[in-house]
Design a protein around this motif. Structure first.
Motif, PDB file in Angstrom:
ATOM      1  N   UNK A 161      46.083  67.053  39.209  1.00  0.00           N
ATOM      2  CA  UNK A 161      47.491  67.451  39.089  1.00  0.00           C
ATOM      3  C   UNK A 161      48.250  67.120  40.368  1.00  0.00           C
ATOM      4  N   UNK A 162      49.503  66.800  40.222  1.00  0.00           N
ATOM      5  CA  UNK A 162      50.348  66.432  41.351  1.00  0.00           C
ATOM      6  C   UNK A 162      50.547  67.626  42.273  1.00  0.00           C
ATOM      7  N   UNK A 163      50.530  67.357  43.566  1.00  0.00           N
ATOM      8  CA  UNK A 163      50.777  68.359  44.591  1.00  0.00           C
ATOM      9  C   UNK A 163      52.024  67.932  45.345  1.00  0.00           C
ATOM     10  N   UNK A 164      52.862  68.885  45.725  1.00  0.00           N
ATOM     11  CA  UNK A 164      54.054  68.553  46.493  1.00  0.00           C
ATOM     12  C   UNK A 164      53.629  67.975  47.837  1.00  0.00           C
ATOM     13  N   UNK A 165      53.845  66.714  48.026  1.00  0.00           N
ATOM     14  CA  UNK A 165      53.374  66.016  49.228  1.00  0.00           C
ATOM     15  C   UNK A 165      54.053  66.513  50.492  1.00  0.00           C
ATOM     16  N   UNK A 166      55.307  66.852  50.381  1.00  0.00           N
ATOM     17  CA  UNK A 166      56.016  67.335  51.572  1.00  0.00           C
ATOM     18  C   UNK A 166      55.391  68.627  52.080  1.00  0.00           C
ATOM     19  N   UNK A 167      54.995  69.511  51.177  1.00  0.00           N
ATOM     20  CA  UNK A 167      54.338  70.756  51.566  1.00  0.00           C
ATOM     21  C   UNK A 167      53.007  70.471  52.258  1.00  0.00           C
ATOM     22  N   UNK A 168      52.264  69.509  51.737  1.00  0.00           N
ATOM     23  CA  UNK A 168      50.974  69.155  52.344  1.00  0.00           C
ATOM     24  C   UNK A 168      51.178  68.581  53.738  1.00  0.00           C
ATOM     25  N   UNK A 169      52.164  67.697  53.905  1.00  0.00           N
ATOM     26  CA  UNK A 169      52.434  67.106  55.222  1.00  0.00           C
ATOM     27  C   UNK A 169      52.895  68.181  56.204  1.00  0.00           C
TER      28      UNK A 169
END
Length: 59
Positions: free
Chosen positions: A27-35
């Motif tokens: 499932x897609x994860x919010x990339x900005x949150x991960x960064x």
């Protein structure tokens, strides 16, 4: 602006560096949150387990 948030200007440069989302797989994860979580972790030298609840994602 908060120190722990990547600015919109910085994200405009970083965001396009990630691959396009595939239709299959995890499932897609919010990339900005991960960064932002990774930036916080390296800025503070804190262990990953110290991330706020809800930011650790699915393993």
């Amino acid at each position: 602006m908060s120190r722990d948030v990547i600015s919109d200007e910085a994200w405009a440069v970083l965001g396009p560096l990630f691959r396009a989302v595939k239709a299959t797989g995890r499932p897609r994860v919010d990339r900005r949150t991960v960064v932002e979580a990774a930036a916080w972790r390296f800025r503070t030298a804190a262990p990953w387990r110290d991330l706020a609840d809800g930011t650790e994602g699915a393993a």
